[in-house]
Design an enzyme around this catalytic site. Sequence first.
Site, PDB file in Angstrom:
ATOM      1  N   TYR A  54       0.815  -1.212   0.000  1.00  0.00           N
ATOM      2  CA  TYR A  54       0.000   0.000   0.000  1.00  0.00           C
ATOM      3  C   TYR A  54       0.852   1.267   0.000  1.00  0.00           C
ATOM      4  O   TYR A  54       0.606   2.173  -0.800  1.00  0.00           O
ATOM      5  CB  TYR A  54      -0.975  -0.017   1.183  1.00  0.00           C
ATOM      6  CG  TYR A  54      -2.343  -0.573   0.838  1.00  0.00           C
ATOM      7  CD1 TYR A  54      -2.467  -1.696   0.023  1.00  0.00           C
ATOM      8  CD2 TYR A  54      -3.512   0.010   1.309  1.00  0.00           C
ATOM      9  CE1 TYR A  54      -3.714  -2.222  -0.299  1.00  0.00           C
ATOM     10  CE2 TYR A  54      -4.763  -0.505   0.996  1.00  0.00           C
ATOM     11  CZ  TYR A  54      -4.855  -1.616   0.199  1.00  0.00           C
ATOM     12  OH  TYR A  54      -6.083  -2.126  -0.125  1.00  0.00           O
ATOM     13  N   GLU A  59       1.475   6.596  -6.844  1.00  0.00           N
ATOM     14  CA  GLU A  59       0.341   7.309  -7.429  1.00  0.00           C
ATOM     15  C   GLU A  59       0.473   8.808  -7.191  1.00  0.00           C
ATOM     16  O   GLU A  59       0.249   9.626  -8.100  1.00  0.00           O
ATOM     17  CB  GLU A  59      -0.962   6.791  -6.819  1.00  0.00           C
ATOM     18  CG  GLU A  59      -1.308   5.357  -7.207  1.00  0.00           C
ATOM     19  CD  GLU A  59      -2.459   4.800  -6.382  1.00  0.00           C
ATOM     20  OE1 GLU A  59      -3.341   5.597  -5.999  1.00  0.00           O
ATOM     21  OE2 GLU A  59      -2.479   3.586  -6.110  1.00  0.00           O
TER      22      GLU A  59
END
Length: 233
Positions: free
Chosen positions: A171, A178
Site C-alpha cells: 500500500y 500514485e
Amino acid sequence: MENQTPRRAASPTQNYLIAYNAVCLALWSIITLRAFFLIPTLFALGKPHQLLEALFTFLKWTQTIALLEIVHAAAGLVRASPVTTAMQVASRILVVWVVLEMFPQIVSVTNSLGRSVAGSTMGPVAFAGILTAWGTTEVIRYGFFVWKAAISEKVPAALTWLRYNTFFVLYPIGISSECMLMYLALGPAAKQGKQVDLLLKAVLLIYVPGSYILYTHMMAQRRKVLKGKGKSA
C-alpha cells in the site's frame, strides 16, 4: 495432508464472480510477470521510459475492468463496502485515465541523456511502483478469491498470510507512486487548463485521509480474519 472443504454447487451469481475473478487473476498475472521481467531489464539498459509503451495499454484496460467491482459491492453481490471499493478503484482510474493517458510524457518523454524530462527518472520509477504494488496486490487478492470460491473454503495458510499482510508494504509503495505521478502531472496539466490541474491538486489533498481510511480498513479486515482463525484453531 488436511482434507479440504469442497464448495457446494455454485449459483449463477457465484459462477459469474468466479469467472470475473479468474479473468482478472489471469490479466494481472500477465502484467505482473511482464513487469517483474521488464523493470530490471529496462532500468539496467537505461531505457526505463520504455516501460510505459510496453505495459500501459494492457494496464489501463485491465484496471478499467475493476469498475465492475463498485457495481458488485453496490448491488450486494459481494460483502465489500461500496464506499471503500469506490475510493480504491477511483484513485487508480484517475491515475490511468487522467494522469497517464493525458500526460504520458511524465514517464515516456526523454532528453538526450535518456532521462525523463519531467523529473529525471522519477516518472519511470513511480510507474514501476504502481506496476509492482498493484500487480502483486491483485494477483494475491484475485488468487485468494478464486481459491475460496472455486476450490475450497479452506484457503492455504500461505495465501491467507499474503492476502492480509503484504498490504503493509504494498500500500505505501502504491500510494506514494500514485501521488508522485499526480505531482509530476501538475506541470503539464497547468498548461492545458485549470480544471485538470485543480482536480489533481484536490485529489492529492484527499489522499492523506483517503489513504488512512483504506489502510485502517485493511487492518480491520486482517484483525477480523486472524481473530476468526484463532477461534477455529
